[in-house]
Motif scaffolding. Structure first.
Motif, PDB file in Angstrom:
ATOM      1  N   TRP A  21       0.832  -1.835   0.100  1.00  0.00           N
ATOM      2  CA  TRP A  21       0.094  -0.283   0.167  1.00  0.00           C
ATOM      3  C   TRP A  21       0.603   1.683  -0.405  1.00  0.00           C
ATOM      4  O   TRP A  21       0.510   2.427  -0.527  1.00  0.00           O
ATOM      5  N   LYS A  30      -3.123   6.046  -5.888  1.00  0.00           N
ATOM      6  CA  LYS A  30      -3.247   5.800  -4.587  1.00  0.00           C
ATOM      7  C   LYS A  30      -3.388   7.044  -3.537  1.00  0.00           C
ATOM      8  O   LYS A  30      -2.601   7.144  -2.847  1.00  0.00           O
ATOM      9  N   GLU A  33      -6.062   6.875   1.690  1.00  0.00           N
ATOM     10  CA  GLU A  33      -5.838   4.900   2.864  1.00  0.00           C
ATOM     11  C   GLU A  33      -7.020   4.982   3.828  1.00  0.00           C
ATOM     12  O   GLU A  33      -7.451   6.077   4.340  1.00  0.00           O
ATOM     13  N   ASP A  54       1.408  -7.297   3.381  1.00  0.00           N
ATOM     14  CA  ASP A  54      -0.107  -8.039   3.164  1.00  0.00           C
ATOM     15  C   ASP A  54       0.260  -8.634   1.736  1.00  0.00           C
ATOM     16  O   ASP A  54       0.283  -8.039   0.605  1.00  0.00           O
ATOM     17  N   ARG A  55       1.013  -9.826   2.195  1.00  0.00           N
ATOM     18  CA  ARG A  55       0.659 -10.523   0.582  1.00  0.00           C
ATOM     19  C   ARG A  55      -0.133 -11.065   0.111  1.00  0.00           C
ATOM     20  O   ARG A  55      -0.012 -11.046  -1.073  1.00  0.00           O
ATOM     21  N   TRP A  56      -1.375 -10.823   0.445  1.00  0.00           N
ATOM     22  CA  TRP A  56      -3.065 -11.000   0.040  1.00  0.00           C
ATOM     23  C   TRP A  56      -2.311 -10.023  -0.830  1.00  0.00           C
ATOM     24  O   TRP A  56      -3.318  -9.788  -1.949  1.00  0.00           O
ATOM     25  N   ALA A  57      -2.291  -8.953  -1.011  1.00  0.00           N
ATOM     26  CA  ALA A  57      -2.811  -7.545  -1.403  1.00  0.00           C
ATOM     27  C   ALA A  57      -1.931  -7.668  -3.088  1.00  0.00           C
ATOM     28  O   ALA A  57      -2.180  -7.387  -3.599  1.00  0.00           O
ATOM     29  N   SER A  59      -1.740  -9.999  -4.950  1.00  0.00           N
ATOM     30  CA  SER A  59      -2.760 -10.658  -6.081  1.00  0.00           C
ATOM     31  C   SER A  59      -3.260  -9.673  -6.378  1.00  0.00           C
ATOM     32  O   SER A  59      -4.068 -10.555  -7.247  1.00  0.00           O
ATOM     33  N   ASP A  60      -3.787  -8.647  -6.171  1.00  0.00           N
ATOM     34  CA  ASP A  60      -5.058  -7.527  -6.398  1.00  0.00           C
ATOM     35  C   ASP A  60      -4.561  -7.031  -7.636  1.00  0.00           C
ATOM     36  O   ASP A  60      -3.395  -7.099  -7.610  1.00  0.00           O
ATOM     37  N   VAL A  63      -3.286  -3.083  -7.500  1.00  0.00           N
ATOM     38  CA  VAL A  63      -2.407  -3.174  -6.617  1.00  0.00           C
ATOM     39  C   VAL A  63      -1.197  -3.915  -7.590  1.00  0.00           C
ATOM     40  O   VAL A  63       0.059  -2.798  -7.470  1.00  0.00           O
ATOM     41  N   TRP A  99      -9.947   2.425  -4.397  1.00  0.00           N
ATOM     42  CA  TRP A  99      -8.940   2.245  -2.903  1.00  0.00           C
ATOM     43  C   TRP A  99      -9.518   1.925  -1.967  1.00  0.00           C
ATOM     44  O   TRP A  99      -8.833   1.227  -1.113  1.00  0.00           O
TER      45      TRP A  99
END
Length: 186
Positions: A21, A30, A33, A54-57, A59-60, A63, A99
């Protein structure tokens, strides 16, 4: 681009944001926030990349496209930005930005300045007060909106560093030139 102005001891805060982020904010894409509470006021902030990613982010798609090719620096101040406001989207309305997350407070971020070199430092949750030394280090490392004749950014020079590197040089236009005597004769 706005000018950073010091308006006393309480003029700037630290904002810790996890990667990726923080990198997305540095790109300028972005501009929102997300925060759970409205504990922020408008003003300048040191943008601090937290220690975790943030590992999940990652894959977005939004992002991934925004941060492509960027290093994800952690545990350091990576830029300076300005919060111009905070709001929540009314229930049942579209988000104000791709965002923005529903039910969160959206900090409106502008005037983002990326540091040429990150400054390692510990951050914290919520607004935090940076030390005067950290603020000085950050401001001495930012670039000015000026460009050199080769279109490269012009770095600010801290007065203390310039004085140490240029002893005996006139520091102000009103300073007399080298070799000038106080009686008005050279």
């Amino acid at each position: 681009m706005s000018t950073l102005t010091n308006s006393g001891d309480d003029w700037i805060r630290g904002l810790t944001v996890r990667q990726p982020w923080a990198a997305a904010i540095l790109t300028g894409a972005k501009t929102i926030e997300n925060r759970p509470r409205a504990s922020w006021r408008p003003g300048w902030v040191l943008l601090h990349a937290g220690k975790s990613i943030d590992r999940w982010a990652l894959s977005d798609q939004l992002v991934a496209n925004t941060i492509r090719g960027r290093e994800l620096v952690t545990g350091a101040v990576v830029g300076v930005a300005r919060i111009t406001g905070a709001h929540q989207d009314p229930d049942g309305t579209d988000p104000c930005s791709p965002w923005a997350l529903p039910s969160m407070w959206h900090l409106e971020i502008t005037d983002v300045h990326e540091l040429t070199e990150p400054i390692p430092v510990a951050g914290q949750l919520g607004p935090w007060r940076p030390s005067p030394d950290l603020v000085a280090r950050v401001l001495c490392g930012t670039t000015t909106p000026l460009r050199s004749h080769t279109s490269e950014p012009v770095r600010k020079t801290c007065a203390e560093a310039w004085n140490a590197e240029n002893p005996g040089e006139a520091r102000f236009v009103s300073d007399p030139p080298k070799g000038w005597r106080s009686d008005g004769h050279a």
